[in-house]
Design an enzyme around this catalytic site. Sequence first.
Site, PDB file in Angstrom:
ATOM      1  N   ASP A 250     -22.606 -17.121  50.505  1.00  0.00           N
ATOM      2  CA  ASP A 250     -22.611 -18.566  50.310  1.00  0.00           C
ATOM      3  C   ASP A 250     -22.982 -19.355  51.563  1.00  0.00           C
ATOM      4  O   ASP A 250     -22.382 -19.186  52.632  1.00  0.00           O
ATOM      5  CB  ASP A 250     -21.235 -19.041  49.823  1.00  0.00           C
ATOM      6  CG  ASP A 250     -21.030 -18.768  48.339  1.00  0.00           C
ATOM      7  OD1 ASP A 250     -22.030 -18.658  47.610  1.00  0.00           O
ATOM      8  OD2 ASP A 250     -19.861 -18.671  47.918  1.00  0.00           O
TER       9      ASP A 250
ATOM     10  N   HIS B 127     -26.825 -13.244  47.472  1.00  0.00           N
ATOM     11  CA  HIS B 127     -26.646 -14.185  48.577  1.00  0.00           C
ATOM     12  C   HIS B 127     -25.197 -14.209  49.049  1.00  0.00           C
ATOM     13  O   HIS B 127     -24.275 -13.845  48.322  1.00  0.00           O
ATOM     14  CB  HIS B 127     -27.073 -15.599  48.167  1.00  0.00           C
ATOM     15  CG  HIS B 127     -26.218 -16.194  47.092  1.00  0.00           C
ATOM     16  ND1 HIS B 127     -26.316 -15.817  45.769  1.00  0.00           N
ATOM     17  CD2 HIS B 127     -25.251 -17.148  47.132  1.00  0.00           C
ATOM     18  CE1 HIS B 127     -25.454 -16.499  45.048  1.00  0.00           C
ATOM     19  NE2 HIS B 127     -24.780 -17.313  45.846  1.00  0.00           N
TER      20      HIS B 127
ATOM     21  N   HIS C  92     -23.097 -11.741  46.848  1.00  0.00           N
ATOM     22  CA  HIS C  92     -22.873 -11.645  45.412  1.00  0.00           C
ATOM     23  C   HIS C  92     -24.121 -12.052  44.650  1.00  0.00           C
ATOM     24  O   HIS C  92     -25.022 -12.700  45.189  1.00  0.00           O
ATOM     25  CB  HIS C  92     -21.654 -12.471  44.974  1.00  0.00           C
ATOM     26  CG  HIS C  92     -21.730 -13.923  45.319  1.00  0.00           C
ATOM     27  ND1 HIS C  92     -21.455 -14.412  46.576  1.00  0.00           N
ATOM     28  CD2 HIS C  92     -22.046 -15.009  44.564  1.00  0.00           C
ATOM     29  CE1 HIS C  92     -21.604 -15.726  46.587  1.00  0.00           C
ATOM     30  NE2 HIS C  92     -21.971 -16.115  45.380  1.00  0.00           N
TER      31      HIS C  92
ATOM     32  N   ARG D 247     -16.129 -23.922  41.887  1.00  0.00           N
ATOM     33  CA  ARG D 247     -16.007 -23.211  43.162  1.00  0.00           C
ATOM     34  C   ARG D 247     -15.422 -24.086  44.247  1.00  0.00           C
ATOM     35  O   ARG D 247     -15.771 -25.274  44.366  1.00  0.00           O
ATOM     36  CB  ARG D 247     -17.389 -22.714  43.619  1.00  0.00           C
ATOM     37  CG  ARG D 247     -17.327 -21.684  44.749  1.00  0.00           C
ATOM     38  CD  ARG D 247     -18.672 -21.509  45.416  1.00  0.00           C
ATOM     39  NE  ARG D 247     -19.009 -22.651  46.269  1.00  0.00           N
ATOM     40  CZ  ARG D 247     -20.146 -22.779  46.945  1.00  0.00           C
ATOM     41  NH1 ARG D 247     -21.080 -21.855  46.825  1.00  0.00           N
ATOM     42  NH2 ARG D 247     -20.372 -23.822  47.694  1.00  0.00           N
TER      43      ARG D 247
END
Length: 322
Positions: free
Chosen positions: A111, A109, A259, A276
Amino acid sequence: MSYKHIEVKPTSGFTGAEISGVDLSHTLHDEAVAEIRQALLKWKVIFFRNQNIDHAAQIAFTARFGEVTYAHPHEDEPIEGFSQILPIDRSRFERRNGLRRTSYESRWHTDVTAVVNPPAGSILRAVNVPSFGGDTQWTNLVAAYEGLSAPLRTLADGLKAEHRFNARLRIPSNSKYAQRIAANPQVSIHPVVRVHPETGERALFVNPGFTSHILDVSPQESELLLELFFNQITKPAYITRFRWNNGDIAFWDNRATSHLAPQDLDRIEVERVLYRTTITGDIPVGPDNFRSQIVEGEPLTGELPTVLKQKAEKVLAEPALN
């Protein structure tokens, strides 16, 4: 490409580089920040080893590259004092959402492409990772586009696709995570090929985690085209794999990468905690100048999403009503 303030060591032929010569616990000179950005644009994802920084320092570093967003559209229990940080903690995710998953999205995916302005970049900091297992992989969407034949590039240039949370996956409707998605739906239409706003490169901007279907073609054609594009972006040639240690940081260009979260943790009973931050992105534009459009939801910014703000206000008002 020469660098005076950092050292850059590529990790594969297409994707990824390790950056050394900087200490992210200290404020960086503008020249060093410019070189880090330069390395990021070239290699799409960059890695910093042994950077033992805290939440505040991570936010400060992220802010050198743009506005830091709120943690996540569905994060209704942010870290107190650090609402920009999203914990990547499978134990916490399972406890809060009733699902056993490594992360919010365990497939390939990019983000938060369900929003109209997906993050420009993401920074992930490892705090407590296992001694083996738990690697993350990234792929280069520019290389994937350029690897298509000319006729397929021409076809892709004019296509649009819908992106949404829970795309092509059926999470149990009674799970807390499914209920969070339903309470704050995010759906956007993006060009299948995105023109990078800084480099002008074209990237194949679809991913299995969020892309539900291609518009203006039949369902069968959509499935076949997406299978072709998903296979293209996940070719081993375009991928780099990162072995985490505590204190390591990954910084990726979310406009040009997808990723894959670890695929081996279901069989390993270990704790894995990372944090994150993301950078506010612009609205994607295709080769034909099509600009992404909102179907449901709102742009991702540094502010608390409206739905979560209303929920918080309701909770605060409840004692007064009693």
